[in-house]
Design a protein around this motif. Sequence first.
Motif: not given
Length: 270
Positions: A222-225, A254-256, A261-262
């Motif tokens: 999950q990208p973050a900013a 979606l996988v944990d 998660k990714a």
Amino acid sequence: MGEISSEVVCPWVWSPSRNKLLGLLVAVCTVFMLSIAPTQAAQHQDANEYALWNFDGANGFWNIDQEVQITQKANHSYWALVWDFRETPGSGGYTGLQTDGTRFNHTTGDTAIFSLWNANASSGSNCGSFDGEGEGRSCRLPYAIDPQVNYRFRVWRLDADASGQWWGAWVRNMKTGVDTLIGRLRVAPNQTLLGVPSNFSEYFGTAVACNKVPQSVAYFTQPAANSLGNDAYQYYSTYASSTRGSCTGGSVKLVDLGWTKAAKVTLGGP
């Protein structure tokens, strides 16, 4: 660009900032290739998979970070983080890793890329310009892709000058902790914030039957900013949805991973 051809366009592109498809947004799935003679085999089209992210309405970032692990490589394949600038929907850039990439010095192999459409300057010997279906500048350098390693893509707003806004992109080997600068590019003065990003996986090699696209697997976290330091961010995202090109197999799930998660992006195969 000398003997290097214009960027090659493949898939449709999702623009999260406008929540609809942009018709064949130029050069987002780019691989820079040597000029292609008419007798050579055609490039494969429509072998792509997109993962789309939701920032809960936030839009306009000076930094985006994201980790990716490419657990199964394939020839002539590309895994990227892509965005529009908030001020110019439909025009932005991308950074990522690809196999069999062609660099400005005409060498080929695993390559890290950072490109911005309509960029007006670049910094570094590994950078140059592209034109054709869209114009801009790109930086490309050799970068080995290890299936056992997580890599962090980073895009960061740099200084501005009288001619525009500078941006930089880095790739970090999370096993060694080494950050590698891909390059610095300058765009128009108003392009100061990044829009909501997405990811894509693409096969850009010689045209094959749709069920013969070589299979690759990549995990995009999950990208973050807007980094606050110490692995904290102002904005976080969650997985939204996916799209797939018309001439390939594959899926996005979606996988944990335990720590986050990714989106597991499988491209190609039967």
